[in-house]
Design a protein around this motif. Structure first.
Motif, PDB file in Angstrom:
ATOM      1  N   ALA A 616       0.824  -1.212   0.000  1.00 28.55           N
ATOM      2  CA  ALA A 616       0.000   0.000   0.000  1.00 28.55           C
ATOM      3  C   ALA A 616       0.855   1.257   0.000  1.00 28.55           C
ATOM      4  N   ALA A 617       1.943   1.255   0.778  1.00 23.87           N
ATOM      5  CA  ALA A 617       2.798   2.440   0.877  1.00 23.87           C
ATOM      6  C   ALA A 617       3.504   2.729  -0.439  1.00 23.87           C
ATOM      7  N   LEU A 618       4.065   1.708  -1.082  1.00 29.96           N
ATOM      8  CA  LEU A 618       4.770   1.921  -2.348  1.00 29.96           C
ATOM      9  C   LEU A 618       3.826   2.383  -3.444  1.00 29.96           C
ATOM     10  N   GLU A 619       2.673   1.759  -3.557  1.00 33.03           N
ATOM     11  CA  GLU A 619       1.735   2.151  -4.606  1.00 33.03           C
ATOM     12  C   GLU A 619       1.208   3.554  -4.377  1.00 33.03           C
ATOM     13  N   ALA A 620       0.966   3.910  -3.123  1.00 32.03           N
ATOM     14  CA  ALA A 620       0.521   5.273  -2.828  1.00 32.03           C
ATOM     15  C   ALA A 620       1.599   6.285  -3.197  1.00 32.03           C
ATOM     16  N   GLU A 621       2.843   5.948  -2.898  1.00 30.62           N
ATOM     17  CA  GLU A 621       3.941   6.867  -3.198  1.00 30.62           C
ATOM     18  C   GLU A 621       4.090   7.074  -4.701  1.00 30.62           C
ATOM     19  N   LEU A 622       3.977   6.006  -5.481  1.00 29.06           N
ATOM     20  CA  LEU A 622       4.090   6.133  -6.934  1.00 29.06           C
ATOM     21  C   LEU A 622       2.951   6.974  -7.500  1.00 29.06           C
ATOM     22  N   SER A 623       1.737   6.716  -7.038  1.00 32.92           N
ATOM     23  CA  SER A 623       0.602   7.518  -7.505  1.00 32.92           C
ATOM     24  C   SER A 623       0.780   8.982  -7.123  1.00 32.92           C
ATOM     25  N   PHE A 624       1.279   9.223  -5.938  1.00 36.75           N
ATOM     26  CA  PHE A 624       1.524  10.588  -5.468  1.00 36.75           C
ATOM     27  C   PHE A 624       2.485  11.316  -6.399  1.00 36.75           C
ATOM     28  N   TYR A 625       3.615  10.688  -6.714  1.00 39.12           N
ATOM     29  CA  TYR A 625       4.578  11.328  -7.612  1.00 39.12           C
ATOM     30  C   TYR A 625       3.971  11.569  -8.985  1.00 39.12           C
ATOM     31  N   GLY A 626       3.189  10.608  -9.460  1.00 39.90           N
ATOM     32  CA  GLY A 626       2.577  10.780 -10.770  1.00 39.90           C
ATOM     33  C   GLY A 626       1.678  11.999 -10.826  1.00 39.90           C
ATOM     34  N   GLN A 627       0.861  12.170  -9.791  1.00 39.00           N
ATOM     35  CA  GLN A 627      -0.069  13.301  -9.782  1.00 39.00           C
ATOM     36  C   GLN A 627       0.653  14.644  -9.701  1.00 39.00           C
ATOM     37  N   VAL A 628       1.757  14.675  -8.965  1.00 42.83           N
ATOM     38  CA  VAL A 628       2.464  15.944  -8.777  1.00 42.83           C
ATOM     39  C   VAL A 628       3.435  16.230  -9.916  1.00 42.83           C
ATOM     40  N   LEU A 629       4.133  15.181 -10.400  1.00 48.06           N
ATOM     41  CA  LEU A 629       5.207  15.376 -11.372  1.00 48.06           C
ATOM     42  C   LEU A 629       4.745  15.211 -12.818  1.00 48.06           C
ATOM     43  N   GLY A 630       3.461  14.856 -13.028  1.00 42.96           N
ATOM     44  CA  GLY A 630       2.908  14.918 -14.363  1.00 42.96           C
ATOM     45  C   GLY A 630       3.017  13.657 -15.195  1.00 42.96           C
ATOM     46  N   PHE A 631       2.779  12.492 -14.608  1.00 47.93           N
ATOM     47  CA  PHE A 631       2.703  11.260 -15.388  1.00 47.93           C
ATOM     48  C   PHE A 631       1.657  10.348 -14.746  1.00 47.93           C
ATOM     49  N   THR A 632       1.200   9.390 -15.525  1.00 46.41           N
ATOM     50  CA  THR A 632       0.185   8.459 -15.037  1.00 46.41           C
ATOM     51  C   THR A 632       0.779   7.061 -14.956  1.00 46.41           C
ATOM     52  N   PRO A 633       1.143   6.601 -13.773  1.00 44.60           N
ATOM     53  CA  PRO A 633       1.724   5.252 -13.650  1.00 44.60           C
ATOM     54  C   PRO A 633       0.649   4.201 -13.860  1.00 44.60           C
ATOM     55  N   PRO A 634       0.907   3.206 -14.681  1.00 42.38           N
ATOM     56  CA  PRO A 634      -0.111   2.193 -14.934  1.00 42.38           C
ATOM     57  C   PRO A 634      -0.209   1.190 -13.792  1.00 42.38           C
ATOM     58  N   GLY A 635      -1.417   0.710 -13.558  1.00 37.66           N
ATOM     59  CA  GLY A 635      -1.613  -0.434 -12.682  1.00 37.66           C
ATOM     60  C   GLY A 635      -1.575  -0.177 -11.203  1.00 37.66           C
ATOM     61  N   VAL A 636      -1.657   1.087 -10.767  1.00 38.64           N
ATOM     62  CA  VAL A 636      -1.687   1.347  -9.330  1.00 38.64           C
ATOM     63  C   VAL A 636      -2.926   2.168  -8.993  1.00 38.64           C
ATOM     64  N   PRO A 637      -3.507   1.960  -7.817  1.00 43.19           N
ATOM     65  CA  PRO A 637      -4.672   2.755  -7.419  1.00 43.19           C
ATOM     66  C   PRO A 637      -4.317   4.237  -7.327  1.00 43.19           C
ATOM     67  N   VAL A 638      -5.265   5.079  -7.669  1.00 44.28           N
ATOM     68  CA  VAL A 638      -5.043   6.522  -7.593  1.00 44.28           C
ATOM     69  C   VAL A 638      -5.189   6.970  -6.132  1.00 44.28           C
ATOM     70  N   LEU A 639      -4.141   7.592  -5.624  1.00 44.83           N
ATOM     71  CA  LEU A 639      -4.165   8.090  -4.257  1.00 44.83           C
ATOM     72  C   LEU A 639      -5.028   9.341  -4.174  1.00 44.83           C
ATOM     73  N   ASP A 640      -5.911   9.371  -3.196  1.00 39.81           N
ATOM     74  CA  ASP A 640      -6.767  10.526  -2.995  1.00 39.81           C
ATOM     75  C   ASP A 640      -5.988  11.608  -2.251  1.00 39.81           C
ATOM     76  N   LEU A 641      -5.782  12.745  -2.901  1.00 39.99           N
ATOM     77  CA  LEU A 641      -5.072  13.862  -2.279  1.00 39.99           C
ATOM     78  C   LEU A 641      -6.078  14.877  -1.749  1.00 39.99           C
ATOM     79  N   ARG A 642      -5.868  15.271  -0.511  1.00 41.02           N
ATOM     80  CA  ARG A 642      -6.719  16.280   0.108  1.00 41.02           C
ATOM     81  C   ARG A 642      -6.074  17.648  -0.045  1.00 41.02           C
ATOM     82  N   ARG A 643      -6.840  18.660   0.207  1.00 42.73           N
ATOM     83  CA  ARG A 643      -6.353  20.033   0.187  1.00 42.73           C
ATOM     84  C   ARG A 643      -6.838  20.789   1.430  1.00 42.73           C
TER      85      ARG A 643
END
Length: 643
Positions: A616-643
């Protein structure tokens, strides 16, 4: 055919599940009558630690061979030659008691008393007492309601379950006692707050049965980190000249450096019971020279590296009849239990932890990165680092693209990075994301002067060194300077959070089980455990005289200065970095407009052990970087980011 695709979007067989399967690792390697024994973490079994002899598990679940002494644990088992035959004593995580069993008929029975409260008595650094009748060890006793209410003694536990005997006390922290070959004396290492064991310790010797001891080495600025007997003499790793070298100390307390070298032959005592050297015989000793296996020869006063396929060894050395046994790893090989015959050079692997085996790294060799050891130049001097470029044989990035890079910050901060296989790193590099692991000022392995660069400079030198390396990679075109991130856990989590609130180098960061408010880590702060409760005195300054410095450097007081999104990860049973600080930090982020996520994990302590948590931690981290750094990693759940 190699596919051209943006970094971060590459498919990879290095899944989070594969990384989790490799996440347990081997530990506490030793020998008994020439047979290797070790403990082995089992993420798929809830993170329990198994005891293994020659590849055979000796205890079924739920037995968990682990302890809480110093919260980081210490040597949790010992094999004893008793009048009744071979017996094994070990500490069990669930109740922290010491148990005894016959390895040929494993039915463990407790030999230490039941504590009055949960984990109220804890034991570590188990060794054999005289005549095979007792286990000698360190005992921690909880004396009150706070995390720092702890007393330590050296005790003897009779194998028949009789009440323990106190052998010695006097220091707030002590290693397990080492009995002399003739059974007349014993030695241990002790130290007191506010010093940490890499600052200054005392090597103590006492007559068996006497309450008095004498100090034969060490002091406020000399750190003895291991001691063993060699006949009437003591052999000790200590650093009066600024480097952990091996010394012989005679019965009168006269010490001689056996081979003066400007290399670290020892390491920081984060846990009790590490062995960075072991005696071969004839004036020769197996040692670890900055993590590499070497032989120290007293006659020639030399330290000679041993050329071996697995170049990085951990502080778990044992020797029998010229064969060295330990835990070793390489850039493409996970840590394995190995034995090396020094006469033939034959290396035997006793565990299947390699890229061709059956563990998490099986079949992944083509997707593993090769670390590049480099030295960068910063305002305080050299900064060693290991650079892991993106690597996947099936992909390359477009020619105009520079890859995103993660700056990995090791924990401690008195720790270091090792150039060994880490599937967490490969999880990112095989997807097109580079990683650089920085040994910032304060890291071990480079002598006391380098280690003390961080004295009263935590949150400054570490932050600057990491930023210097990241910027250098961007300036030379290795990394995309607009897509730099920082990640770290524990003390590395502090540096990650401190960096995000003090420099503008990074777009985002991952902060795991962190220190966020330095005042909570003072002796009166109550938000950490006893072992590190005064660590910040040396890292930041005396409390409360430098209270303003504590506030200025604490990320908890600088949420308004965050330069980008944050992912927080926290174990809910963590006693080293308890969840209180992360809870407050996450609450302060809510409503700021800064994208963030806070994931907590039941049943996890300091560092994650369960397979489900690691995934869970690794997949969340990858999704997090994707959302912030501008890419869509395949095959991982999308981490819900709050504001």
């Amino acid at each position: 055919m190699v596919e051209i695709a943006p970094c971060g979007t590459w498919n990879s067989p290095v899944t989070a599940a594969r990384a989790a399967a490799a996440g347990g690792g081997v530990d506490w390697v030793d020998l008994h009558r020439g047979r290797p024994w070790w403990t082995e973490g089992r993420p798929a079994e809830g993170g329990r630690v198994a005891l293994v002899r020659d590849g055979e598990d000796l205890l079924p679940p739920p037995w968990n061979v682990r302890n809480r002494v110093h919260e980081y644990g210490g040597r949790p088992w010992v094999v004893l030659d008793t009048p009744e035959g071979t017996r094994v004593a070990f500490t069990h995580w669930d109740d922290q008691r010491v148990y005894l069993f016959d390895p040929d008929d494993p039915r463990p029975e407790p030999i230490s008393p039941a504590p009055g409260s949960r984990h109220g008595l804890r034991y570590a650094d188990l060794t054999a007492g005289p005549g095979g009748r007792e286990v000698w060890c360190v005992r921690e006793t909880s004396t009150g309601p706070t995390r720092t209410d702890v007393r330590r003694d050296l005790v003897a536990l009779p194998l028949d379950g009789s009440p323990p005997r106190v052998l010695a006390a006097g220091h707030h922290f002590m290693t397990g006692p080492r009995l002399s070959p003739d059974g007349r004396r014993y030695a241990w290492i002790g130290w007191d707050h506010p010093r940490m064991p890499w600052d200054g310790t005392e090597l103590c010797v006492a007559e068996v049965g006497s309450p008095d001891h004498r100090v034969v080495a060490g002091g406020p600025t000399e750190a003895v980190c291991q001691v063993e007997w060699d006949g009437e003499d003591l052999l000790a790793l200590t650093d009066p000249d600024g480097w952990w070298n091996l010394h012989r100390i005679d019965p009168h307390g006269h010490a001689v450096n056996l081979a003066p070298v400007q290399r670290e032959l020892g390491g920081p005592q984060w846990r009790l019971g590490n062995r960075w050297f072991a005696t071969i015989g004839g004036g020769r000793h197996a040692v670890l020279a900055a993590g590499r296996l070497a032989v120290l020869d007293e006659r020639s006063r030399t330290v000679t590296d041993v050329d071996v396929d697995l170049p990085t060894w951990h502080g778990q050395l044992a020797v029998h009849d010229g064969v060295v046994v330990g835990a070793a790893a390489g850039p493409h090989t996970e840590t394995a239990v190995v034995s090396l015959d020094l006469s033939t050079g034959e290396l035997t692997t006793h565990t299947g932890h390699d890229t061709a085996g059956t563990t998490g790294s099986a079949g992944l060799a083509a997707y593993l990165p090769t670390p590049e050891q480099r030295v960068f130049t910063g305002p305080d001097g050299d900064i060693p680092a290991h650079v892991y470029p993106p690597h996947n044989p099936d992909y390359t990035h477009p020619g105009h693209e520079r890859p995103p890079y993660l700056v990995h910050v090791h924990g401690g901060p008195t720790g270091r990075n090792l150039p060994v296989l880490d599937l967490d790193v490969a999880y990112f590099t095989s997807r097109g994301i580079g990683v650089v692991a920085v040994d910032y000022g304060g890291s071990t392995g480079y002598g006391r002067a380098f280690r003390e660069r961080l004295r009263e400079q935590w949150g400054v030198v570490d932050v600057n060194d990491c930023a210097t390396v990241a910027q250098a990679l961007a300036d030379e075109g290795t990394a995309d300077g607009q897509r730099l991130a920082i990640r770290g856990g524990s003390a590395g989590g502090f540096t990650s959070a401190a960096s995000l609130t003090s420099v503008k180098t990074y777009r985002c960061g991952m902060v795991a089980f962190p220190i966020l408010d330095l005042a909570g880590w003072t002796g009166t702060g109550g938000e950490t455990h006893d072992f590190e409760s005064q660590y910040v005195t040396g890292l930041v300054g005396p409390w409360p005289e430098t209270a303003d410095r504590y506030a200025e450097r604490s990320p908890a007081h600088r949420v308004d200065r965050l330069t980008g999104p944050v992912l927080l990860l926290q174990g809910l049973e963590d006693e080293i970095c308890p969840p209180e600080q992360a809870d407050r930090f996450a609450a302060a982020l809510d409503g700021t407009g800064i994208p963030h996520a806070y994931l907590t994990f039941e049943g996890e302590q300091h560092g994650f052990r369960k397979a489900a948590t690691i995934i869970a931690a690794l997949e969340a981290e990858l999704s997090f970087y994707g959302q912030v750094l501008g890419f869509t990693p395949p095959g991982v759940p999308v981490l819900d980011l709050r504001r």
